[in-house]
Design a protein around this motif. Sequence first.
Motif, PDB file in Angstrom:
ATOM      1  N   HIS A 138     -36.328   9.133 -44.551  1.00 14.89           N
ATOM      2  CA  HIS A 138     -37.256   7.925 -43.772  1.00 14.89           C
ATOM      3  C   HIS A 138     -36.268   7.957 -43.015  1.00 14.89           C
ATOM      4  N   LEU A 139     -36.742   7.286 -41.650  1.00 18.79           N
ATOM      5  CA  LEU A 139     -36.111   7.035 -40.530  1.00 18.79           C
ATOM      6  C   LEU A 139     -36.113   5.229 -40.207  1.00 18.79           C
ATOM      7  N   GLU A 140     -34.966   4.752 -39.903  1.00 20.99           N
ATOM      8  CA  GLU A 140     -34.917   3.481 -39.601  1.00 20.99           C
ATOM      9  C   GLU A 140     -34.114   2.788 -38.613  1.00 20.99           C
ATOM     10  N   LYS A 141     -34.572   2.150 -37.985  1.00 21.09           N
ATOM     11  CA  LYS A 141     -34.130   0.456 -37.152  1.00 21.09           C
ATOM     12  C   LYS A 141     -34.909  -0.330 -37.218  1.00 21.09           C
ATOM     13  N   GLY A 142     -33.245  -1.274 -36.645  1.00 17.54           N
ATOM     14  CA  GLY A 142     -33.345  -2.908 -37.522  1.00 17.54           C
ATOM     15  C   GLY A 142     -34.362  -3.160 -36.479  1.00 17.54           C
ATOM     16  N   SER A 143     -34.254  -3.475 -35.271  1.00 13.30           N
ATOM     17  CA  SER A 143     -34.236  -3.935 -34.016  1.00 13.30           C
ATOM     18  C   SER A 143     -34.876  -3.202 -32.921  1.00 13.30           C
ATOM     19  N   VAL A 144     -36.327  -2.787 -32.987  1.00 16.12           N
ATOM     20  CA  VAL A 144     -36.102  -1.813 -31.608  1.00 16.12           C
ATOM     21  C   VAL A 144     -36.745  -2.272 -30.567  1.00 16.12           C
TER      22      VAL A 144
END
Lengths: 116, 113
Positions: free
Chosen positions: B74-80
């Motif tokens: 799974h791909l995650e980013k905290g603040s796009v």
Amino acid sequence: EAGVTQSPTHLIKTRGQQATLRCSPISGHTSVYWYQQALGLGLQFLLWYDEGEERNRGNFPPRFSGRQFPNYSSELNVNALELEDSALYLCASSSLTASYSNQPQHFGDGTRLSIL
Amino acid sequence: GNSVTQMEGPVTLSEEAFLTINCTYTATGYPSLFWYVQYPGEGLQLLLKATKADDKGSNKGFEATYRKETTSFHLEKGSVQVSDSAVYFCALIPQGGSEKLVFGKGTKLTVNP
């Protein structure tokens, strides 16, 4: 370092004609891959060349063919063009050794082939 | 056979929101896993990769962990950011030297200011 370069950017052909797409890999990369990105079909693997030899082929008819030159650049040829061949054709390259496969593939910006 | 399934898009988020794009795979053995990003009118760019179980790939604030037990990446980013708007592709190369990338269908992300 120059990335993967593809030419032409756009190509317009009519049904039954032949198209030639070109790709120059990143310097030092010996493997070249071709993918088709057609609307609604996603990204499909076409061909893999390494050291001048065809190593693997996707589920495409024989009218899709290609070759790799001694300088590792590559051509993709599509004969007897059909309307459904309209797509973005992406070339990628990577640096493989016999003991270090599954390396990331680096992509060019593609050639958009339109069949009228 | 080998396949990749990623969440259907499109995904629309506000700037600074948290992003998750789910990706699961089917493959024998230990494939190498990748996330690629495609900005409008461009080719694919490698975002991150992982080649063995429990590896975490990271780049530009994005992260993904190779989970063998759940066959997920799974791909995650905290603040796009607005500049993250693009289509994201999860992909694998099967173990065994075929060297062909198998892609998911892609997830279109739009980030609004």
